[in-house]
Design a protein around this motif. Structure first.
Motif, PDB file in Angstrom:
ATOM      1  N   ASN A  20     -12.582 110.944   0.070  1.00  0.00           N
ATOM      2  CA  ASN A  20     -13.421 111.496  -0.704  1.00  0.00           C
ATOM      3  C   ASN A  20     -12.883 111.993  -2.185  1.00  0.00           C
ATOM      4  O   ASN A  20     -12.157 113.307  -2.236  1.00  0.00           O
ATOM      5  N   VAL A  21     -13.110 111.329  -3.092  1.00  0.00           N
ATOM      6  CA  VAL A  21     -12.462 111.957  -4.504  1.00  0.00           C
ATOM      7  C   VAL A  21     -13.514 112.049  -5.368  1.00  0.00           C
ATOM      8  O   VAL A  21     -14.515 111.183  -5.871  1.00  0.00           O
ATOM      9  N   GLY A  22     -14.032 113.461  -5.651  1.00  0.00           N
ATOM     10  CA  GLY A  22     -14.865 113.685  -6.716  1.00  0.00           C
ATOM     11  C   GLY A  22     -16.280 113.545  -6.056  1.00  0.00           C
ATOM     12  O   GLY A  22     -16.463 113.750  -5.002  1.00  0.00           O
ATOM     13  N   ASP A  23     -17.215 112.545  -6.685  1.00  0.00           N
ATOM     14  CA  ASP A  23     -18.453 112.118  -6.229  1.00  0.00           C
ATOM     15  C   ASP A  23     -18.410 110.801  -5.653  1.00  0.00           C
ATOM     16  O   ASP A  23     -19.410 110.157  -5.411  1.00  0.00           O
ATOM     17  N   ALA A  24     -17.036 110.239  -5.541  1.00  0.00           N
ATOM     18  CA  ALA A  24     -16.894 108.818  -5.065  1.00  0.00           C
ATOM     19  C   ALA A  24     -16.146 108.910  -3.613  1.00  0.00           C
ATOM     20  O   ALA A  24     -15.372 109.307  -3.359  1.00  0.00           O
ATOM     21  N   ALA A  25     -17.055 108.613  -2.488  1.00  0.00           N
ATOM     22  CA  ALA A  25     -16.328 108.500  -0.933  1.00  0.00           C
ATOM     23  C   ALA A  25     -16.214 106.962  -0.742  1.00  0.00           C
ATOM     24  O   ALA A  25     -16.878 106.110  -1.058  1.00  0.00           O
ATOM     25  N   SER A  26     -15.275 106.845   0.044  1.00  0.00           N
ATOM     26  CA  SER A  26     -14.875 105.249   0.541  1.00  0.00           C
ATOM     27  C   SER A  26     -14.341 105.448   1.841  1.00  0.00           C
ATOM     28  O   SER A  26     -13.950 106.351   2.343  1.00  0.00           O
ATOM     29  N   LEU A  27     -14.799 104.338   2.745  1.00  0.00           N
ATOM     30  CA  LEU A  27     -14.234 103.994   4.268  1.00  0.00           C
ATOM     31  C   LEU A  27     -13.196 103.005   3.832  1.00  0.00           C
ATOM     32  O   LEU A  27     -13.424 101.969   3.266  1.00  0.00           O
ATOM     33  N   LYS A  28     -12.235 103.445   4.334  1.00  0.00           N
ATOM     34  CA  LYS A  28     -10.897 102.687   4.167  1.00  0.00           C
ATOM     35  C   LYS A  28     -10.375 102.131   5.448  1.00  0.00           C
ATOM     36  O   LYS A  28     -10.509 102.828   6.508  1.00  0.00           O
ATOM     37  N   ARG A  29      -9.468 101.231   5.787  1.00  0.00           N
ATOM     38  CA  ARG A  29      -8.373 101.202   6.822  1.00  0.00           C
ATOM     39  C   ARG A  29      -7.100 100.670   6.490  1.00  0.00           C
ATOM     40  O   ARG A  29      -6.956 100.262   5.441  1.00  0.00           O
ATOM     41  N   VAL A  30      -6.321 101.322   7.301  1.00  0.00           N
ATOM     42  CA  VAL A  30      -4.688 101.034   7.179  1.00  0.00           C
ATOM     43  C   VAL A  30      -4.378  99.905   8.298  1.00  0.00           C
ATOM     44  O   VAL A  30      -4.627 100.063   9.599  1.00  0.00           O
ATOM     45  N   ALA A  31      -3.688  99.013   7.869  1.00  0.00           N
ATOM     46  CA  ALA A  31      -3.273  97.837   8.971  1.00  0.00           C
ATOM     47  C   ALA A  31      -1.843  98.415   9.533  1.00  0.00           C
ATOM     48  O   ALA A  31      -0.914  98.558   8.811  1.00  0.00           O
ATOM     49  N   LEU A  32      -1.836  98.764  10.504  1.00  0.00           N
ATOM     50  CA  LEU A  32      -0.899  99.544  11.290  1.00  0.00           C
ATOM     51  C   LEU A  32       0.309  98.631  11.699  1.00  0.00           C
ATOM     52  O   LEU A  32       1.409  98.803  11.887  1.00  0.00           O
ATOM     53  N   LYS A  33       0.038  97.375  11.747  1.00  0.00           N
ATOM     54  CA  LYS A  33       1.307  96.315  12.054  1.00  0.00           C
ATOM     55  C   LYS A  33       2.030  95.902  10.926  1.00  0.00           C
ATOM     56  O   LYS A  33       2.816  95.156  10.867  1.00  0.00           O
ATOM     57  N   SER A  34       1.306  96.019   9.705  1.00  0.00           N
ATOM     58  CA  SER A  34       1.988  95.633   8.466  1.00  0.00           C
ATOM     59  C   SER A  34       3.021  96.609   8.065  1.00  0.00           C
ATOM     60  O   SER A  34       2.984  97.748   8.223  1.00  0.00           O
ATOM     61  N   LYS A  35       4.127  96.130   7.698  1.00  0.00           N
ATOM     62  CA  LYS A  35       5.303  97.037   7.252  1.00  0.00           C
ATOM     63  C   LYS A  35       4.927  98.159   5.923  1.00  0.00           C
ATOM     64  O   LYS A  35       5.567  99.064   6.159  1.00  0.00           O
TER      65      LYS A  35
END
Length: 682
Positions: free
Chosen positions: A228-243
């Motif tokens: 949540n940055v300012g008035d803009a929110a995002s749903l993100k994902r992190v690839a745990l298998k990538s280095k």
């Protein structure tokens, strides 16, 4: 089965009510409603809930439901004005207040197989019943005291990093723990991953803002999080298998995202709680990663309702949703059937609920200020697991016998007085707030050379007064076990505005008399003394509309001043009014005209505003920063506006005004650290 209600015995097999050897057969719907009250006797039942659960296939009026409830009162000989069995409360519904006990069936005197027993003297039968009933009462007392089973817990600290943590989540196999952390007083958070097998801790994301939601994918290959940055929110994902821990943005165009969770039996679908805009409701959404589509799961019927937290049951059939009402302290939990869309269970309370999770298919875990509890969604039974004096702020369920949680620890906080105007906003006095479990300062309001405080110790709140030069010569005006908040003392010191047990109250310090201004469960928006301190100005929501009232302290009478305004302050003979959005206007008492101002104050409950020396002073926040603002009342173009900003985790936005010394009082939180703990339930 036989159930005792006070002096009555309900025979569930015969659908009859017995008292003093007399029996009344109940109508089927009367019996059904009474049984529903018995099964959910620990909470209030609304008319809507009775409709949904007992009249599913029929459309009946509320009046028809109330007629059934009236019949229950009649057969129980219950007076609605002074109830012993069924209590009604406006906007909440009905609650069975008599003790409920399951007892052994009474002997039927007309049964042939029991005829020989009828030769036993009535005194012996009576004595036997007393013994049985006493034994049952004792067992039921122990049952109610200890819950469905006697709960014991064992806690253990899990090694992590020393930091301020907010949210955690555990992978499906229990091996990995992801948690958010802030190492300093800056605005950025990090997301860490701990491997329980190797005991290693890695940084996954080193720059996020308010990552309030975390969730592992079903296969453990990804970690989803909100940013949540300012008035803009995002749903993100992190690839745990990538280095390099690659980050993908999945969803954007939201104002704020609060919670993120998954269905552990469903692939490629992520659920989250979010707001589309600042003014829109927070709802539950789901996102299909394959199709790239966002679908709304829940909806609300009125403003101020927000679905802030949710979770899906292990069997994937049910959704538990935490609904928060912003205009009050009411928190409402609903369990929904995901296929049918029907409501299976409801629970509400006035205390703020922090978190809710599924424990197993039949139980949910509830976390609030006072307790960590388990609720049976079939029976409504609530069993306390632990008190939350430990400072638990977030949790996740690992198994039906194990929870992981974040335990918060604060250093000593300080209460600071800051000099006005805002250009001279600096500390002039510090007062340490005791946080060690002894007497704790809840409210602190200096006024001239006097100080008003509310202190709390072992559940007892004291309203006290002393002079700054003589802090040991303290006078206690009021002691209560009920909730107590200090709104404002009058400049003369004769009156003190309080919120006692949810009701606006004025205390006359000359005779120590208390006068209640508002009623229980009334929705109050704003409260302040008039300029001459002869009356109290307050706003109340009635039938969906905000009204401004003036209460005469001497005459103990009230009248409506304005309609459609939620905020009120008096300035000389004029009034500063604010609508439901916070937009301010000035009412000219001579011209009887309203002029819009270039100001909007915050609607958040932990903020404040006031008129001080011809200036409007108000606070706001975005959970990252706390901002104090000041502007001249006569400013028409906003040129006199000034602001100053602090870290929200250090300075909170609520404040009190000392109009004699021209200062405001704020609270500075002590250094904060958190640790991850395991809670084993036995």
């Amino acid at each position: 089965m036989l159930i005792q209600l006070g002096e009555y015995y309900l025979d569930t097999d015969e659908m009859s009510l017995r008292v003093n050897e007399q029996s009344v057969v109940l109508e089927p719907k009367v019996f059904a409603v009474l049984m529903y009250f018995i099964e959910h006797h620990e909470r209030y039942i609304s008319i809507d809930e009775l409709h949904e659960n007992l009249w599913k296939d029929r459309c009946v009026s509320d009046a028809a439901v109330r007629r059934v409830i009236s019949k229950i009162r009649i057969v129980l000989n219950d007076d609605h004005k002074n109830p012993k069995y069924l209590q009604s409360l406006s906007k909440r519904g009905y609650k069975l207040i008599s003790p409920v006990y399951k007892v052994a069936p009474l002997v039927d005197k007309n049964s042939e197989e029991n005829l020989p027993r009828n030769k036993v003297s009535k005194s012996k039968v009576f004595l036997f019943l007393i013994i049985v009933t006493t034994l049952v009462f004792s067992l039921v007392y122990l049952w109610n005291k200890n819950g469905e089973y006697k709960t014991s817990i064992t806690t253990q600290v899990i090694d992590s990093i020393i930091s301020d943590k907010k949210v955690l989540v555990v992978s499906n196999d229990g091996r990995f723990i992801a948690f958010t952390s802030k190492l300093s007083s800056g605005n950025n958070y990090q997301i860490y991953l701990k491997d329980q097998d190797s005991q290693t801790i890695k940084v996954l994301v080193d720059d996020t803002r308010l990552p309030r939601g975390l969730a592992f994918s079903r296969d453990g290959n990804y970690l989803f999080f909100s940013d949540n940055v300012g008035d803009a929110a995002s749903l993100k994902r992190v690839a745990l298998k990538s280095k390099e821990y690659k980050i993908d943005v999945l969803v954007t165009h939201f104002y704020f995202i609060s919670d993120v969770f998954i269905d552990k039996n469903e692939n490629n679908v992520i659920y989250f709680s979010a707001q589309k805009s600042r003014e829109s409701a927070m709802l539950i959404y789901k996102f299909n990663t394959n199709a790239g589509l966002v679908e709304k799961v829940t909806s609300v019927s009125q403003k101020g309702e927000h679905d802030s937290r949710a979770d899906i049951s292990p069997d994937s059939g049910k959704l538990v949703v935490l609904r928060v009402y912003m205009d009050s302290k009411r928190n409402f939990i609903r369990v929904l059937d995901l296929k049918a869309g029907s409501v299976l269970f409801q629970y509400d309370q006035n205390e703020v609920i922090y978190d809710v999770h599924w424990f197993d298919d039949d139980h949910i875990i509830l976390l609030d200020d006072k307790k960590l509890a388990k609720i049976n969604v079939k029976t409504g039974r609530l069993d306390e697991i632990a008190t939350t004096g430990q400072g638990i702020i977030s949790l996740d369920v690992v198994s039906p016998s194990m929870l992981f949680a974040i335990k918060d620890t604060y250093g000593i906080s300080t209460i600071a007085e800051k000099k006005l105007p805002l250009s001279n906003f600096k500390d002039i006095e510090l007062f340490q707030d005791e946080q060690s479990g002894q007497r704790r300062i809840v409210d602190y309001q200096p006024l001239g050379d006097k100080v008003w405080v509310i202190e709390k110790l072992k559940g007892i709140s004291d309203l006290a007064f002393y002079k700054k030069q003589k802090p040991k010569e303290k006078v206690v005006f009021l002691s209560t076990e009920k909730s107590l908040e200090l709104i404002a003392p009058s400049l003369s010191g004769q009156y003190v505005l309080l919120k006692l047990h949810g009701r606006i109250t004025v205390l006359n310090t000359l005779n120590n008399n208390l006068t209640y201004i508002s009623k229980v469960d009334e929705m109050i928006g704003d409260v302040a003394f008039s300029e001459d301190e002869k009356s109290i100005l307050y706003t109340r929501k009635s039938n969906g509309e905000w009204l401004v009232f003036e209460y005469s302290i001497k005459e103990e009478a009230q009248s409506i001043l304005f309609e459609g305004y939620r905020f009120i302050r008096q300035f000389k003979d004029d009034y500063i009014l604010g609508d439901n959005t916070g937009k301010l206007s000035r009412f000219d008492a001579d011209l009887k005209a309203i002029t819009p101002l270039q100001i909007s104050v915050s609607k958040e409950k932990n903020t404040n505003w006031d008129v001080v020396n011809g200036k409007i002073f108000w606070s706001s926040h975005n959970l990252i920063n706390t901002t104090f603002n000041e502007i001249d009342i006569d400013d028409v173009d906003g040129s006199s506006l000034s602001s100053t900003t602090f870290d929200f985790s250090v300075i909170r936005p609520n404040f009190y005004v000392d109009k004699i010394n021209n200062t405001v009082v704020v609270k500075r939180l002590g250094s904060r650290t958190s640790e991850i703990i395991s809670i084993e339930i036995q």
